[in-house]
Scaffold this motif. Structure first.
Motif, PDB file in Angstrom:
ATOM      1  N   MET A  27     -38.839  34.757  58.087  1.00 24.93           N
ATOM      2  CA  MET A  27     -39.170  36.294  58.156  1.00 24.93           C
ATOM      3  C   MET A  27     -37.896  37.088  58.625  1.00 24.93           C
ATOM      4  N   TYR A  28     -37.534  37.971  57.752  1.00 27.44           N
ATOM      5  CA  TYR A  28     -36.342  38.933  58.118  1.00 27.44           C
ATOM      6  C   TYR A  28     -36.820  40.439  58.382  1.00 27.44           C
ATOM      7  N   LYS A  29     -36.264  40.922  59.387  1.00 25.75           N
ATOM      8  CA  LYS A  29     -36.726  42.084  59.747  1.00 25.75           C
ATOM      9  C   LYS A  29     -35.625  43.167  59.755  1.00 25.75           C
ATOM     10  N   ILE A  30     -36.001  44.542  59.371  1.00 22.44           N
ATOM     11  CA  ILE A  30     -35.055  45.686  59.310  1.00 22.44           C
ATOM     12  C   ILE A  30     -35.304  46.584  60.769  1.00 22.44           C
ATOM     13  N   ILE A  31     -34.196  46.728  61.454  1.00 22.65           N
ATOM     14  CA  ILE A  31     -34.632  47.353  62.724  1.00 22.65           C
ATOM     15  C   ILE A  31     -33.627  48.592  62.816  1.00 22.65           C
ATOM     16  N   VAL A  32     -34.311  49.727  63.219  1.00 26.78           N
ATOM     17  CA  VAL A  32     -33.262  50.942  63.211  1.00 26.78           C
ATOM     18  C   VAL A  32     -33.488  51.170  64.738  1.00 26.78           C
ATOM     19  N   SER A  33     -32.064  50.984  65.226  1.00 31.00           N
ATOM     20  CA  SER A  33     -31.892  51.337  66.838  1.00 31.00           C
ATOM     21  C   SER A  33     -31.439  52.786  66.711  1.00 31.00           C
ATOM     22  N   ASN A  34     -31.922  52.996  68.112  1.00 33.41           N
ATOM     23  CA  ASN A  34     -31.481  54.387  68.381  1.00 33.41           C
ATOM     24  C   ASN A  34     -31.896  55.629  67.289  1.00 33.41           C
ATOM     25  N   GLN A  35     -33.341  55.644  66.951  1.00 31.57           N
ATOM     26  CA  GLN A  35     -33.857  56.432  66.007  1.00 31.57           C
ATOM     27  C   GLN A  35     -33.384  58.103  66.428  1.00 31.57           C
ATOM     28  N   CYS A  36     -32.479  58.836  65.726  1.00 27.41           N
ATOM     29  CA  CYS A  36     -32.379  60.136  65.599  1.00 27.41           C
ATOM     30  C   CYS A  36     -33.386  61.111  65.020  1.00 27.41           C
ATOM     31  N   ALA A  37     -33.363  62.420  65.260  1.00 25.39           N
ATOM     32  CA  ALA A  37     -34.419  63.170  64.821  1.00 25.39           C
ATOM     33  C   ALA A  37     -34.313  62.992  63.296  1.00 25.39           C
ATOM     34  N   CYS A  38     -33.281  62.954  62.621  1.00 27.15           N
ATOM     35  CA  CYS A  38     -33.183  63.130  60.971  1.00 27.15           C
ATOM     36  C   CYS A  38     -34.229  61.795  60.640  1.00 27.15           C
ATOM     37  N   PHE A  39     -33.985  60.651  61.280  1.00 31.61           N
ATOM     38  CA  PHE A  39     -34.630  59.361  60.947  1.00 31.61           C
ATOM     39  C   PHE A  39     -35.962  59.741  61.327  1.00 31.61           C
ATOM     40  N   LYS A  40     -36.525  60.285  62.266  1.00 33.22           N
ATOM     41  CA  LYS A  40     -37.881  60.690  62.538  1.00 33.22           C
ATOM     42  C   LYS A  40     -38.580  61.501  61.667  1.00 33.22           C
ATOM     43  N   LYS A  41     -37.752  62.439  61.064  1.00 30.47           N
ATOM     44  CA  LYS A  41     -38.541  63.475  60.313  1.00 30.47           C
ATOM     45  C   LYS A  41     -38.505  62.843  58.588  1.00 30.47           C
ATOM     46  N   SER A  42     -37.536  61.625  58.504  1.00 28.37           N
ATOM     47  CA  SER A  42     -37.648  61.147  57.194  1.00 28.37           C
ATOM     48  C   SER A  42     -38.908  60.299  56.647  1.00 28.37           C
ATOM     49  N   ASN A  43     -38.896  59.906  55.533  1.00 25.23           N
ATOM     50  CA  ASN A  43     -39.956  59.086  55.361  1.00 25.23           C
ATOM     51  C   ASN A  43     -39.915  57.646  55.466  1.00 25.23           C
ATOM     52  N   LEU A  44     -38.552  57.314  55.955  1.00 22.64           N
ATOM     53  CA  LEU A  44     -38.044  55.903  56.180  1.00 22.64           C
ATOM     54  C   LEU A  44     -38.977  55.154  57.308  1.00 22.64           C
ATOM     55  N   GLU A  45     -39.325  53.971  57.133  1.00 24.89           N
ATOM     56  CA  GLU A  45     -39.893  53.116  58.239  1.00 24.89           C
ATOM     57  C   GLU A  45     -39.189  52.072  59.142  1.00 24.89           C
ATOM     58  N   ASN A  46     -39.487  52.140  60.163  1.00 27.36           N
ATOM     59  CA  ASN A  46     -38.569  50.869  61.121  1.00 27.36           C
ATOM     60  C   ASN A  46     -39.554  49.635  61.036  1.00 27.36           C
ATOM     61  N   ASN A  47     -38.717  48.575  61.555  1.00 22.80           N
ATOM     62  CA  ASN A  47     -39.454  47.310  61.612  1.00 22.80           C
ATOM     63  C   ASN A  47     -40.096  46.879  60.429  1.00 22.80           C
ATOM     64  N   LEU A  48     -39.427  47.138  59.218  1.00 22.28           N
ATOM     65  CA  LEU A  48     -39.761  46.552  57.950  1.00 22.28           C
ATOM     66  C   LEU A  48     -39.509  44.891  58.085  1.00 22.28           C
ATOM     67  N   LYS A  49     -40.596  44.120  57.423  1.00 21.28           N
ATOM     68  CA  LYS A  49     -40.395  42.784  57.269  1.00 21.28           C
ATOM     69  C   LYS A  49     -40.473  42.352  55.808  1.00 21.28           C
ATOM     70  N   PHE A  50     -39.588  41.096  55.933  1.00 19.69           N
ATOM     71  CA  PHE A  50     -39.487  40.665  54.284  1.00 19.69           C
ATOM     72  C   PHE A  50     -39.560  38.988  54.452  1.00 19.69           C
ATOM     73  N   GLN A  51     -39.832  38.575  53.325  1.00 24.97           N
ATOM     74  CA  GLN A  51     -39.851  36.987  53.284  1.00 24.97           C
ATOM     75  C   GLN A  51     -38.248  36.616  52.833  1.00 24.97           C
ATOM     76  N   SER A  52     -37.725  37.409  51.900  1.00 24.17           N
ATOM     77  CA  SER A  52     -36.575  37.041  51.358  1.00 24.17           C
ATOM     78  C   SER A  52     -35.376  37.691  52.373  1.00 24.17           C
ATOM     79  N   LYS A  53     -34.263  36.769  52.558  1.00 23.70           N
ATOM     80  CA  LYS A  53     -33.146  37.433  53.163  1.00 23.70           C
ATOM     81  C   LYS A  53     -32.510  38.393  52.245  1.00 23.70           C
ATOM     82  N   ASP A  54     -32.368  38.098  50.994  1.00 24.97           N
ATOM     83  CA  ASP A  54     -31.756  39.018  50.104  1.00 24.97           C
ATOM     84  C   ASP A  54     -32.362  40.320  49.800  1.00 24.97           C
TER      85      ASP A  54
END
Length: 80
Positions: free
Chosen positions: A1-28
């Motif tokens: 399992m591979y995970k995407i982590i956004v550290s230090n989420q700024c206000a722009c990230f919080k207002k965006s439709n992007l998600e934190n802590n996404l998980k994927f089976q494939s590294k690619d």
């Protein structure tokens, strides 16, 4: 399992439709999504921060690079 982590989420990230802590089976798949998110954050956010990607074990971390600006996007950054 591979995970995407956004550290230090700024206000722009919080207002965006992007998600934190996404998980994927494939590294690619996780890496492609991480780079897509980083590019979106660098291109579409306010520009007061630059974002970079670091790989740590099975995690891809999107972090803020050192910024030369004194301000923050919307005052939402905990690192200032």
């Amino acid at each position: 399992m591979y995970k995407i982590i956004v550290s230090n989420q700024c206000a722009c990230f919080k207002k965006s439709n992007l998600e934190n802590n996404l998980k994927f089976q494939s590294k690619d798949e996780a890496l492609l999504k991480t780079l897509e998110m980083r590019d979106t954050m660098n291109d579409d956010f306010c520009g007061k921060h630059e974002f970079k990607v670091q790989e740590v074990e099975n995690n891809f971390i999107i972090a803020m690079s050192d910024s030369t600006s004194n301000g923050c996007c919307g005052g939402g950054c905990s690192s200032h």
